[in-house]
Design a protein around this motif. Structure first.
Motif, PDB file in Angstrom:
ATOM      1  N   LYS A 153       0.821  -1.225  -0.112  1.00 26.21           N
ATOM      2  CA  LYS A 153      -0.164   0.126   0.252  1.00 26.21           C
ATOM      3  C   LYS A 153       0.931   1.291  -0.153  1.00 26.21           C
ATOM      4  O   LYS A 153       0.608   2.355  -0.539  1.00 26.21           O
ATOM      5  N   ARG A 155       2.238   1.173 -11.714  1.00 28.43           N
ATOM      6  CA  ARG A 155       1.003   0.664 -10.764  1.00 28.43           C
ATOM      7  C   ARG A 155       0.665  -0.762 -11.110  1.00 28.43           C
ATOM      8  O   ARG A 155       0.463  -1.879 -10.265  1.00 28.43           O
ATOM      9  N   GLU A 156       0.757  -1.172 -12.518  1.00 38.01           N
ATOM     10  CA  GLU A 156       0.266  -2.400 -13.020  1.00 38.01           C
ATOM     11  C   GLU A 156       1.267  -3.343 -12.560  1.00 38.01           C
ATOM     12  O   GLU A 156       1.058  -4.631 -12.066  1.00 38.01           O
ATOM     13  N   ARG A 172       0.404  -9.673  -5.998  1.00 35.35           N
ATOM     14  CA  ARG A 172      -0.529 -10.849  -6.293  1.00 35.35           C
ATOM     15  C   ARG A 172       0.039 -12.082  -5.688  1.00 35.35           C
ATOM     16  O   ARG A 172       1.218 -12.401  -5.906  1.00 35.35           O
ATOM     17  N   ASP A 180       1.050  -3.991  -8.781  1.00 33.37           N
ATOM     18  CA  ASP A 180       0.157  -4.674  -8.657  1.00 33.37           C
ATOM     19  C   ASP A 180       0.254  -6.449  -8.983  1.00 33.37           C
ATOM     20  O   ASP A 180      -0.139  -7.133  -8.112  1.00 33.37           O
ATOM     21  N   SER A 181       1.124  -6.722  -9.877  1.00 35.63           N
ATOM     22  CA  SER A 181       1.427  -8.123 -10.351  1.00 35.63           C
ATOM     23  C   SER A 181       2.399  -8.614  -9.253  1.00 35.63           C
ATOM     24  O   SER A 181       2.265  -9.773  -9.243  1.00 35.63           O
ATOM     25  N   ILE A 236       1.934   1.938  -3.580  1.00 38.03           N
ATOM     26  CA  ILE A 236       0.843   2.320  -4.267  1.00 38.03           C
ATOM     27  C   ILE A 236       0.330   3.718  -3.952  1.00 38.03           C
ATOM     28  O   ILE A 236       0.337   4.734  -4.998  1.00 38.03           O
TER      29      ILE A 236
END
Length: 420
Positions: free
Chosen positions: A385, A412-413, A420, A416-417, A388
């Motif tokens: 977080k 950001r993508e 995960r 995010d990856s 981000i």
């Protein structure tokens, strides 16, 4: 000019508006001095005329021209020793809007009024180019040497004997050799670097690479049109730094067997580690070279990226077969090319730059993250977080319409990856 002798106080026939004694008289005095002094005086006279004629033009473009000329140097700025080399480039190589150099423009306008010696000198300077020479024999007032790119043997007249032991300390000289009917001299400053750790080989292979990507087989023309690249390479050799070429190549799969061959090659090279997939591209990095050596594979094409020349040539040395020839790989871009990529490959180029910038950002420590890298923060429990939030702050700063917003979205993508 006529056969009558020109008086010391007569207007100089070159058209400068000055008295002869304050302008070209030294050129008409005949061979009363040694070769080095006589040639150096003519070279100085030419440069003074160019500087006086185009001083306003030069003042207007000097700042941008200096930035362009030192683009490839390690620190992106000219040293005091490099300034004279820059001035010669500005007068004799740098082309203006009319595709003419200052020297070429002066010749076109004043040739008919110039003394023959001055014409010859200006033409010789216009024909000269920056190159690198390996001294092979030192004489009392001359130096025998080899051009390391063309392999041609040269002899240059010196003001005084070069005090050096070439056996104990081999040298490379960066300079502009000017040819006169009676001999050759260097124009202005000459830079030197030791040639004990492969510096000559480093320079030679990068110039061969430049010739290859530009499709130029005339060494003199290549060096004259790319003096700023040669200066940058020489500066890197002097500081023992590797230059980043960022060679990006593209291959469209005309045959499904080509994609299978790439996949087989990746499987045979465990050092090429899978990193992530973004949209249709699966990215792989060399474990040791990182972003300096990457492969990206899509359904119908593949991209290779090499940061250094050794990284580019090492493709062929890896197991699993040669992934380059006989296929027709297309050059997308190279830092040494300084040309925009082909229009049809512009999106590929931008995607690669986004990937490279994101990887650099992920591996860079940031004050906002307590001097940790985003990767270090992400590996800590429940800390994604923070990264981000950092990107959201970037997005707010650049705005929605800025190109930076596209890069932030890509980052950001990627983050995010990782979460995960």
């Amino acid at each position: 000019m006529g056969k009558n002798k020109i008086g010391r106080n007569d207007p100089c026939p070159c058209g400068s508006g000055k008295k002869y004694k304050h302008c070209c008289m030294v050129l008409g005095e005949g061979p009363t001095t040694d070769l080095f002094t006589r040639c150096s005086q003519m070279i100085a006279a030419v440069k003074i005329k160019l500087d006086e004629t185009y001083k306003d033009n030069i003042k207007r473009i000097r700042k941008d021209a200096r930035q362009s000329f030192c683009h490839y140097t390690v620190n992106k700025q000219l040293t005091t020793e490099q300034e004279a080399i820059f001035s010669d480039w500005l007068w004799f190589d740098h082309r203006q809007e009319e595709s003419q150099t200052f020297a070429g423009a002066y010749l076109a306008e004043h040739r008919q009024y110039m003394p023959p010696q001055l014409q010859e000198c200006l033409q010789a300077l216009s024909d000269s180019y920056l190159s690198v020479y390996e001294p092979t024999r030192i004489g009392d007032n001359y130096l025998e040497m080899r051009d390391i790119f063309s392999e041609s043997l040269q002899q240059v007249t010196l003001k005084e004997r070069l005090e050096a032991d070439l056996d104990e300390k081999p040298l490379l000289l960066l300079g502009r050799l000017v040819g006169f009917p009676e001999g050759q001299v260097f124009s202005g400053m000459v830079l030197a670097v030791d040639n004990q750790d492969g510096q000559a080989s480093y320079l030679q292979k990068h110039i061969r690479y430049l010739a290859d990507i530009k499709g130029e087989d005339n060494t003199a023309a290549l060096l004259k049109d790319n003096a700023e690249v040669l200066l940058g390479l020489f500066d890197h050799a002097l500081r023992k730094k590797l230059i980043n070429i960022n060679d990006i190549r593209y291959l469209h799969f005309d045959d499904p067997a080509q994609r299978l061959a790439i996949q087989k090659w990746l499987k045979a090279n465990p050092g090429m580690e899978y990193v992530h997939k973004y949209e249709d591209l699966s990215w792989y990095q060399d474990r040791q070279a990182g972003i300096n050596k990457t492969v990206a594979v899509a359904e119908d094409y593949v991209i290779t990226c090499a940061g250094g020349l050794d990284d580019l040539y090492d493709w062929d040395a890896l197991p699993g077969g040669d992934i380059k020839p006989p296929w027709e790989w297309q050059l997308v871009n190279s830092n040494l090319y300084r040309q925009p990529p082909p229009v049809e490959l512009a999106s590929i180029w931008f995607t690669v730059l986004q990937e490279q910038e994101t990887e650099r950002w992920l591996h860079t420590s940031h004050p906002e993250l307590e001097d940790k890298t985003p990767l270090e923060i992400i590996k800590e429990e429940n800390s994604i977080k923070r990264v981000i939030n950092m990107l959201d702050h970037f997005a707010a700063q650049v705005g929605e319409d800025d190109e930076g917003s596209v890069l932030v979205a890509y980052m950001r993508e990627r983050v995010d990856s990782l979460g995960r």
